[in-house]
Design a protein around this motif. Structure first.
Motif: not given
Length: 105
Positions: A78-105
């Motif tokens: 429940g540590n808010v800083l770790i939850t928000v920071g880690g989730s933000g980085i992971a979700v944005v990186c996952l989204f951009w990984m899919l976006f760049t994979f589909l645009t380069g395909w």
């Protein structure tokens, strides 16, 4: 007359841990929509035409984003800083990984 036995109630009752999953679920959901908005800021309104054909891939990332938020919230207890920071980085990186994979395909 009934046979009655007294039950002694312990003064120390078990404590319930707070639910950390709600914070993580909301965090993952919010960062999913923020990551979804980033291509519109970068590439402009033409992103709509790209997403018209690839929307199932991005829709599949929503439950994954929520699960990432819940997992990080549970692991950080429940540590808010770790939850928000880690989730933000992971979700944005996952989204951009899919976006760049589909645009380069």
């Amino acid at each position: 007359m009934q046979n009655i036995t007294q039950i002694i109630i312990d003064e120390q009752q078990e404590r319930e841990e707070p639910s950390y999953s709600f914070l993580g679920g909301v965090t993952g959901f919010v960062f999913y929509w923020l990551a979804f908005a980033i291509p519109f800021f970068v590439y402009g309104p033409n992103t709509v035409f790209f997403l018209l054909y690839t929307w199932p891939f991005f829709l599949a990332l929503m439950p994954v984003s929520v699960l990432i938020g819940i997992t990080l919230s549970m692991l950080s207890r429940g540590n808010v800083l770790i939850t928000v920071g880690g989730s933000g980085i992971a979700v944005v990186c996952l989204f951009w990984m899919l976006f760049t994979f589909l645009t380069g395909w």
